[in-house]
Scaffold this motif. Structure first.
Motif, PDB file in Angstrom:
ATOM      1  N   ARG A  66       2.627  21.778  24.947  1.00  0.00           N
ATOM      2  CA  ARG A  66       2.221  21.263  23.645  1.00  0.00           C
ATOM      3  C   ARG A  66       1.414  19.990  23.885  1.00  0.00           C
ATOM      4  N   ILE A  67       0.291  19.891  23.189  1.00  0.00           N
ATOM      5  CA  ILE A  67      -0.645  18.787  23.416  1.00  0.00           C
ATOM      6  C   ILE A  67      -0.916  18.062  22.111  1.00  0.00           C
ATOM      7  N   LEU A  68      -0.770  16.748  22.155  1.00  0.00           N
ATOM      8  CA  LEU A  68      -1.175  15.888  21.046  1.00  0.00           C
ATOM      9  C   LEU A  68      -2.492  15.248  21.468  1.00  0.00           C
ATOM     10  N   HIS A  69      -3.541  15.483  20.691  1.00  0.00           N
ATOM     11  CA  HIS A  69      -4.889  15.039  21.040  1.00  0.00           C
ATOM     12  C   HIS A  69      -5.372  13.993  20.036  1.00  0.00           C
ATOM     13  N   ASP A  70      -5.761  12.827  20.554  1.00  0.00           N
ATOM     14  CA  ASP A  70      -6.332  11.763  19.731  1.00  0.00           C
ATOM     15  C   ASP A  70      -7.806  11.634  20.091  1.00  0.00           C
ATOM     16  N   SER A  71      -8.666  11.989  19.154  1.00  0.00           N
ATOM     17  CA  SER A  71     -10.114  11.851  19.354  1.00  0.00           C
ATOM     18  C   SER A  71     -10.656  10.764  18.436  1.00  0.00           C
ATOM     19  N   GLY A  72      -9.851   9.751  18.231  1.00  0.00           N
ATOM     20  CA  GLY A  72     -10.202   8.679  17.304  1.00  0.00           C
ATOM     21  C   GLY A  72     -11.322   7.797  17.804  1.00  0.00           C
ATOM     22  N   LYS A 102     -16.953   3.399  23.304  1.00  0.00           N
ATOM     23  CA  LYS A 102     -17.769   4.351  22.541  1.00  0.00           C
ATOM     24  C   LYS A 102     -17.210   5.771  22.626  1.00  0.00           C
ATOM     25  N   LEU A 103     -16.435   6.065  23.667  1.00  0.00           N
ATOM     26  CA  LEU A 103     -15.818   7.372  23.835  1.00  0.00           C
ATOM     27  C   LEU A 103     -14.322   7.178  24.006  1.00  0.00           C
ATOM     28  N   TRP A 104     -13.523   7.881  23.207  1.00  0.00           N
ATOM     29  CA  TRP A 104     -12.057   7.832  23.285  1.00  0.00           C
ATOM     30  C   TRP A 104     -11.549   9.260  23.143  1.00  0.00           C
ATOM     31  N   ASP A 105     -10.982   9.792  24.200  1.00  0.00           N
ATOM     32  CA  ASP A 105     -10.427  11.138  24.182  1.00  0.00           C
ATOM     33  C   ASP A 105      -9.078  11.090  24.900  1.00  0.00           C
ATOM     34  N   HIS A 106      -7.989  11.124  24.133  1.00  0.00           N
ATOM     35  CA  HIS A 106      -6.635  10.941  24.669  1.00  0.00           C
ATOM     36  C   HIS A 106      -5.816  12.189  24.405  1.00  0.00           C
ATOM     37  N   ARG A 107      -5.258  12.752  25.472  1.00  0.00           N
ATOM     38  CA  ARG A 107      -4.429  13.955  25.375  1.00  0.00           C
ATOM     39  C   ARG A 107      -3.089  13.709  26.050  1.00  0.00           C
ATOM     40  N   MET A 108      -2.008  13.962  25.315  1.00  0.00           N
ATOM     41  CA  MET A 108      -0.652  13.868  25.858  1.00  0.00           C
ATOM     42  C   MET A 108      -0.053  15.261  25.809  1.00  0.00           C
ATOM     43  N   ALA A 109       0.422  15.743  26.954  1.00  0.00           N
ATOM     44  CA  ALA A 109       0.970  17.096  27.041  1.00  0.00           C
ATOM     45  C   ALA A 109       2.409  17.052  27.518  1.00  0.00           C
ATOM     46  N   VAL A 110       3.242  17.868  26.889  1.00  0.00           N
ATOM     47  CA  VAL A 110       4.630  18.024  27.331  1.00  0.00           C
ATOM     48  C   VAL A 110       4.879  19.498  27.622  1.00  0.00           C
ATOM     49  N   ALA A 111       5.669  19.729  28.674  1.00  0.00           N
ATOM     50  CA  ALA A 111       6.030  21.077  29.098  1.00  0.00           C
ATOM     51  C   ALA A 111       7.346  20.987  29.852  1.00  0.00           C
ATOM     52  N   PRO A 112       8.051  22.111  29.979  1.00  0.00           N
ATOM     53  CA  PRO A 112       9.261  22.088  30.796  1.00  0.00           C
ATOM     54  C   PRO A 112       8.912  21.723  32.246  1.00  0.00           C
ATOM     55  N   ASP A 113       9.789  20.970  32.888  1.00  0.00           N
ATOM     56  CA  ASP A 113       9.620  20.656  34.304  1.00  0.00           C
ATOM     57  C   ASP A 113       9.560  21.976  35.071  1.00  0.00           C
ATOM     58  N   PRO A 114       8.486  22.213  35.842  1.00  0.00           N
ATOM     59  CA  PRO A 114       8.358  23.488  36.558  1.00  0.00           C
ATOM     60  C   PRO A 114       9.493  23.732  37.566  1.00  0.00           C
ATOM     61  N   ASP A 155      -0.612  12.757  30.739  1.00  0.00           N
ATOM     62  CA  ASP A 155      -1.334  11.905  29.805  1.00  0.00           C
ATOM     63  C   ASP A 155      -2.715  11.661  30.398  1.00  0.00           C
ATOM     64  N   GLN A 156      -3.743  12.027  29.651  1.00  0.00           N
ATOM     65  CA  GLN A 156      -5.110  11.818  30.131  1.00  0.00           C
ATOM     66  C   GLN A 156      -5.910  11.097  29.066  1.00  0.00           C
ATOM     67  N   LEU A 157      -6.484   9.979  29.454  1.00  0.00           N
ATOM     68  CA  LEU A 157      -7.383   9.226  28.584  1.00  0.00           C
ATOM     69  C   LEU A 157      -8.753   9.200  29.238  1.00  0.00           C
ATOM     70  N   THR A 158      -9.751   9.662  28.505  1.00  0.00           N
ATOM     71  CA  THR A 158     -11.139   9.575  28.958  1.00  0.00           C
ATOM     72  C   THR A 158     -11.829   8.565  28.055  1.00  0.00           C
ATOM     73  N   ILE A 159     -12.447   7.562  28.685  1.00  0.00           N
ATOM     74  CA  ILE A 159     -13.112   6.513  27.903  1.00  0.00           C
ATOM     75  C   ILE A 159     -14.530   6.298  28.422  1.00  0.00           C
ATOM     76  N   ILE A 193      -9.302   4.121  14.255  1.00  0.00           N
ATOM     77  CA  ILE A 193      -8.857   5.349  13.610  1.00  0.00           C
ATOM     78  C   ILE A 193      -8.214   6.204  14.694  1.00  0.00           C
ATOM     79  N   ILE A 194      -6.956   6.563  14.497  1.00  0.00           N
ATOM     80  CA  ILE A 194      -6.289   7.530  15.355  1.00  0.00           C
ATOM     81  C   ILE A 194      -6.505   8.881  14.672  1.00  0.00           C
ATOM     82  N   ARG A 195      -7.203   9.798  15.351  1.00  0.00           N
ATOM     83  CA  ARG A 195      -7.520  11.116  14.779  1.00  0.00           C
ATOM     84  C   ARG A 195      -6.784  12.169  15.610  1.00  0.00           C
TER      85      ARG A 195
END
Length: 169
Positions: A83-89, A100-112, A122-126, A69-71
Motif C-alpha cells: 500500500r502506497i501513500l503518495h504526496d505530489s504536493g 520545484k519538484l516534490w514527489d513523496h511515496r511511502m509504502a508498507v508491506a509485510p516483512d518478506p 520511503d522515497q522522496l524525489t526533489i 499543499i500536501i496532495r
C-alpha cells in the motif's frame, strides 16, 4: 535527487498503514525539527484522505518556512500486499518554494521474512534547480530523523480490536 529509507518497523502492516495516514503521527515524526499546522478550516483530519491538505511549516516551531499543499493519493500494488501513500504536493510560499519538484511515496508491506513486522519504504524525489544538492542534504538529514522516530514509535501503533464476543461481555 532522491532520499530513500528502507526500514523494518516493529508492528504489523495494518498498524503501519494506519500510522502513515495519521496527521498526528506525521506531526510527531517531524517534531521537534518541524512544526506543522493545518490551514484547513477544520484543522487536521483524524486520517489523511486523498485530496489536498494545506499546511504551514515552521523550523523548530519558530522559524517560518512557508506554506505547502500536501496532495495525497493512495495506491495498492502486488495483489494488495503493498500500500502506497503518495504526496505530489507543492510549496506555496516562503523558503519552501525553493523546491520545484516534490514527489513523496511511502509504502508498507509485510516483512518478506515472514516476521509479522512491516517493510516500510520511503522515497522522496526533489528538485530545486541549482540549490538541489543543498536542499537534498537538508532533507536527507531530516529523513534520517524521521526514520529514527518511525522505528521508535512503531511498537506503539499496534492494537487489538475487541472481538465481538468480548464486547458482549
Amino acid at each position: 535527487m532522491r532520499v530513500l529509507l528502507k526500514l523494518i518497523l516493529d508492528c504489523d502492516p495494518d498498524a503501519a498503514w494506519r500510522a502513515i495516514r495519521s496527521p498526528a503521527v506525521f506531526r510527531e515524526v517531524s517534531s521537534p525539527l518541524l512544526d506543522i499546522e493545518s490551514l484547513a478550516a477544520d484543522g487536521f483530519p483524524t486520517v489523511w484522505e486523498p485530496g489536498q491538505h494545506p499546511v504551514e511549516i515552521r523550523g523548530g516551531g519558530v522559524v517560518p518556512l512557508g506554506k505547502q499543499i500536501i496532495r495525497l493519493s493512495v495506491q495498492t500494488r502486488q495483489h494488495g500486499d503493498v500500500r502506497i501513500l503518495h504526496d505530489s504536493g507543492q510549496p506555496v510560499t516562503g523558503a519552501l518554494t525553493t523546491v520545484k519538484l516534490w514527489d513523496h511515496r511511502m509504502a508498507v508491506a509485510p516483512d518478506p521474512k515472514g516476521t509479522g513486522k512491516t517493510l516500510y519504504r520511503d522515497q522522496l524525489t526533489i528538485g530545486a534547480g541549482l540549490l538541489t544538492p543543498a536542499v537534498w542534504y537538508s532533507l536527507w538529514a531530516f529523513w534520517q530523523w524521521r526514520g529514527h522516530k518511525l522505528k521508535e514509535l512503531a511498537p506503539t501503533w499496534a492494537y487489538d480490536l475487541p472481538r465481538d464476543d468480548e464486547e458482549a461481555a
